[in-house]
Write a protein that holds these residues in place. Structure first.
Motif, PDB file in Angstrom:
ATOM      1  N   ILE A   1       0.835  -1.195   0.000  1.00 39.34           N
ATOM      2  CA  ILE A   1       0.000   0.000   0.000  1.00 39.34           C
ATOM      3  C   ILE A   1       0.876   1.253   0.000  1.00 39.34           C
ATOM      4  CG2 ILE A   1      -0.310   0.274   2.510  1.00 39.34           C
ATOM      5  CD1 ILE A   1      -3.306   0.468   0.320  1.00 39.34           C
ATOM      6  N   GLY A   2       2.047   1.161   0.609  1.00 36.82           N
ATOM      7  CA  GLY A   2       2.964   2.293   0.680  1.00 36.82           C
ATOM      8  C   GLY A   2       3.511   2.730  -0.663  1.00 36.82           C
ATOM      9  N   GLN A   3       3.344   1.914  -1.693  1.00 38.85           N
ATOM     10  CA  GLN A   3       3.831   2.262  -3.026  1.00 38.85           C
ATOM     11  C   GLN A   3       2.868   3.185  -3.776  1.00 38.85           C
ATOM     12  OE1 GLN A   3       4.722  -1.429  -5.028  1.00 38.85           O
ATOM     13  NE2 GLN A   3       6.063  -2.109  -3.380  1.00 38.85           N
ATOM     14  N   LEU A   4       1.678   3.393  -3.234  1.00 33.51           N
ATOM     15  CA  LEU A   4       0.672   4.238  -3.893  1.00 33.51           C
ATOM     16  C   LEU A   4       0.859   5.692  -3.458  1.00 33.51           C
ATOM     17  CD1 LEU A   4      -2.375   1.849  -3.403  1.00 33.51           C
ATOM     18  CD2 LEU A   4      -0.896   2.063  -5.411  1.00 33.51           C
ATOM     19  N   THR A   5       2.029   6.224  -3.736  1.00 35.70           N
ATOM     20  CA  THR A   5       2.441   7.515  -3.190  1.00 35.70           C
ATOM     21  C   THR A   5       1.664   8.710  -3.740  1.00 35.70           C
ATOM     22  OG1 THR A   5       4.231   7.612  -4.806  1.00 35.70           O
ATOM     23  CG2 THR A   5       4.756   6.725  -2.609  1.00 35.70           C
ATOM     24  N   GLU A   6       0.905   8.552  -4.808  1.00 38.60           N
ATOM     25  CA  GLU A   6       0.110   9.657  -5.363  1.00 38.60           C
ATOM     26  C   GLU A   6      -1.332   9.625  -4.864  1.00 38.60           C
ATOM     27  OE1 GLU A   6       1.413  12.177  -7.249  1.00 38.60           O
ATOM     28  OE2 GLU A   6       3.304  11.194  -6.747  1.00 38.60           O
ATOM     29  N   LEU A   7      -1.657   8.643  -4.041  1.00 39.36           N
ATOM     30  CA  LEU A   7      -3.023   8.455  -3.562  1.00 39.36           C
ATOM     31  C   LEU A   7      -3.462   9.625  -2.692  1.00 39.36           C
ATOM     32  CD1 LEU A   7      -4.965   6.057  -3.996  1.00 39.36           C
ATOM     33  CD2 LEU A   7      -4.259   5.207  -1.762  1.00 39.36           C
ATOM     34  N   LEU A   8      -4.690  10.121  -2.937  1.00 40.26           N
ATOM     35  CA  LEU A   8      -5.262  11.209  -2.153  1.00 40.26           C
ATOM     36  C   LEU A   8      -6.345  10.718  -1.198  1.00 40.26           C
ATOM     37  CD1 LEU A   8      -5.651  13.917  -4.951  1.00 40.26           C
ATOM     38  CD2 LEU A   8      -3.788  13.672  -3.293  1.00 40.26           C
ATOM     39  N   PHE A   9      -7.001   9.619  -1.529  1.00 42.82           N
ATOM     40  CA  PHE A   9      -8.133   9.097  -0.761  1.00 42.82           C
ATOM     41  C   PHE A   9      -7.997   7.589  -0.656  1.00 42.82           C
ATOM     42  CE2 PHE A   9     -12.226   7.011  -0.642  1.00 42.82           C
ATOM     43  CZ  PHE A   9     -12.949   7.735   0.293  1.00 42.82           C
ATOM     44  N   LEU A  10      -8.201   7.057   0.556  1.00 39.25           N
ATOM     45  CA  LEU A  10      -8.185   5.610   0.749  1.00 39.25           C
ATOM     46  C   LEU A  10      -9.340   5.240   1.668  1.00 39.25           C
ATOM     47  CD1 LEU A  10      -6.899   2.844   0.317  1.00 39.25           C
ATOM     48  CD2 LEU A  10      -5.369   3.325   2.251  1.00 39.25           C
ATOM     49  N   GLY A  11     -10.326   4.565   1.113  1.00 37.62           N
ATOM     50  CA  GLY A  11     -11.489   4.130   1.871  1.00 37.62           C
ATOM     51  C   GLY A  11     -11.587   2.616   1.878  1.00 37.62           C
ATOM     52  N   LEU A  12     -11.239   2.008   2.991  1.00 39.42           N
ATOM     53  CA  LEU A  12     -11.313   0.554   3.162  1.00 39.42           C
ATOM     54  C   LEU A  12     -12.221   0.204   4.338  1.00 39.42           C
ATOM     55  CD1 LEU A  12      -7.531  -0.336   2.645  1.00 39.42           C
ATOM     56  CD2 LEU A  12      -9.393  -0.577   0.992  1.00 39.42           C
ATOM     57  N   ASP A  13     -13.117   1.104   4.675  1.00 34.39           N
ATOM     58  CA  ASP A  13     -13.991   0.934   5.823  1.00 34.39           C
ATOM     59  C   ASP A  13     -15.063  -0.118   5.568  1.00 34.39           C
ATOM     60  OD1 ASP A  13     -14.473   3.434   4.116  1.00 34.39           O
ATOM     61  OD2 ASP A  13     -16.496   3.049   4.892  1.00 34.39           O
TER      62      ASP A  13
ATOM     63  N   GLN B   1       4.014   6.170   4.133  1.00 35.98           N
ATOM     64  CA  GLN B   1       4.597   6.616   2.867  1.00 35.98           C
ATOM     65  C   GLN B   1       3.570   7.317   1.975  1.00 35.98           C
ATOM     66  OE1 GLN B   1       6.496   3.132   1.182  1.00 35.98           O
ATOM     67  NE2 GLN B   1       7.607   2.752   3.066  1.00 35.98           N
ATOM     68  N   LEU B   2       2.315   7.299   2.372  1.00 35.92           N
ATOM     69  CA  LEU B   2       1.256   7.962   1.595  1.00 35.92           C
ATOM     70  C   LEU B   2       1.187   9.430   2.004  1.00 35.92           C
ATOM     71  CD1 LEU B   2      -1.478   5.168   1.791  1.00 35.92           C
ATOM     72  CD2 LEU B   2       0.343   5.464   0.107  1.00 35.92           C
ATOM     73  N   THR B   3       2.237  10.156   1.704  1.00 32.62           N
ATOM     74  CA  THR B   3       2.393  11.517   2.205  1.00 32.62           C
ATOM     75  C   THR B   3       1.455  12.525   1.537  1.00 32.62           C
ATOM     76  OG1 THR B   3       4.221  11.871   0.667  1.00 32.62           O
ATOM     77  CG2 THR B   3       4.773  11.148   2.922  1.00 32.62           C
ATOM     78  N   LYS B   4       0.812  12.150   0.442  1.00 31.72           N
ATOM     79  CA  LYS B   4      -0.143  13.048  -0.221  1.00 31.72           C
ATOM     80  C   LYS B   4      -1.589  12.738   0.173  1.00 31.72           C
ATOM     81  CE  LYS B   4       2.787  13.990  -4.182  1.00 31.72           C
ATOM     82  NZ  LYS B   4       2.909  13.955  -5.642  1.00 31.72           N
ATOM     83  N   LEU B   5      -1.777  11.675   0.935  1.00 28.95           N
ATOM     84  CA  LEU B   5      -3.123  11.242   1.300  1.00 28.95           C
ATOM     85  C   LEU B   5      -3.819  12.306   2.134  1.00 28.95           C
ATOM     86  CD1 LEU B   5      -4.699   8.558   0.783  1.00 28.95           C
ATOM     87  CD2 LEU B   5      -4.242   8.023   3.170  1.00 28.95           C
ATOM     88  N   GLU B   6      -5.073  12.600   1.765  1.00 27.46           N
ATOM     89  CA  GLU B   6      -5.878  13.596   2.467  1.00 27.46           C
ATOM     90  C   GLU B   6      -6.950  12.965   3.337  1.00 27.46           C
ATOM     91  OE1 GLU B   6      -7.347  16.203  -0.564  1.00 27.46           O
ATOM     92  OE2 GLU B   6      -5.333  16.873  -1.121  1.00 27.46           O
ATOM     93  N   GLU B   7      -7.427  11.776   2.952  1.00 31.02           N
ATOM     94  CA  GLU B   7      -8.494  11.118   3.695  1.00 31.02           C
ATOM     95  C   GLU B   7      -8.188   9.632   3.841  1.00 31.02           C
ATOM     96  OE1 GLU B   7     -12.485  12.120   2.400  1.00 31.02           O
ATOM     97  OE2 GLU B   7     -11.717  13.926   1.417  1.00 31.02           O
ATOM     98  N   LEU B   8      -8.237   9.148   5.081  1.00 31.03           N
ATOM     99  CA  LEU B   8      -7.978   7.739   5.377  1.00 31.03           C
ATOM    100  C   LEU B   8      -9.122   7.184   6.214  1.00 31.03           C
ATOM    101  CD1 LEU B   8      -6.212   5.214   5.346  1.00 31.03           C
ATOM    102  CD2 LEU B   8      -4.955   6.145   7.310  1.00 31.03           C
ATOM    103  N   TYR B   9      -9.837   6.213   5.650  1.00 30.25           N
ATOM    104  CA  TYR B   9     -10.986   5.587   6.294  1.00 30.25           C
ATOM    105  C   TYR B   9     -10.723   4.092   6.451  1.00 30.25           C
ATOM    106  CZ  TYR B   9     -13.241   9.918   4.844  1.00 30.25           C
ATOM    107  OH  TYR B   9     -13.554  11.240   4.652  1.00 30.25           O
TER     108      TYR B   9
END
Length: 126
Positions: A9-21, A35-43
């Motif tokens: 999952i750490g390789q998706l460095t351009e990811l802005l949203f991750l919803g696995l709820d 490593q998801l330093t651009k991520l804005e929302e984590l669910y």
């Protein structure tokens, strides 16, 4: 979805949203999530995650929303959470978190919603 969150999952460095709820994800939150330093929302709420909140979460400088409620997380809230200067919504309720509420949460000037109920946290809200 079932099983662990893959370390890749750490390789998706351009990811802005991750919803696995709302799944049946198990095991711990991988440290690579930092490593998801651009991520804005984590669910990741309403899963079967265990273990601690990784300290690497403090590397996610753009994070606006962090929803880790109703899992089975243990341990303390990492002080590194105080590095998330863009954080507006933090939901850690309904876990098995222990220890003091980190004073670093008081540094989060953008924080408008904080939910910590149904844990075994101690101390004052900063």
């Amino acid at each position: 979805l079932t099983g662990p969150i893959p370390k890749e999952i750490g390789q998706l460095t351009e990811l802005l949203f991750l919803g696995l709820d709302g799944n049946s994800l198990a095991d711990t939150i991988p440290t690579e999530i930092g490593q998801l330093t651009k991520l804005e929302e984590l669910y990741l709420y309403e899963n079967n995650l265990t273990g601690r909140i990784p300290t690497e979460i403090g590397q996610m400088a753009e994070l606006d929303r962090l929803f880790l409620y109703d899992t089975s997380l243990t341990g303390s809230i990492p002080t590194e959470i105080g590095r998330l200067m863009e954080l507006r919504r933090l939901f850690l309720n309904e876990n098995s978190l222990t220890g003091p509420i980190p004073t670093e949460i008081g540094l989060l000037k953008q924080l408008s919603l904080l939910s910590l109920y149904s844990n075994s946290l101690t101390g004052l809200i900063p």
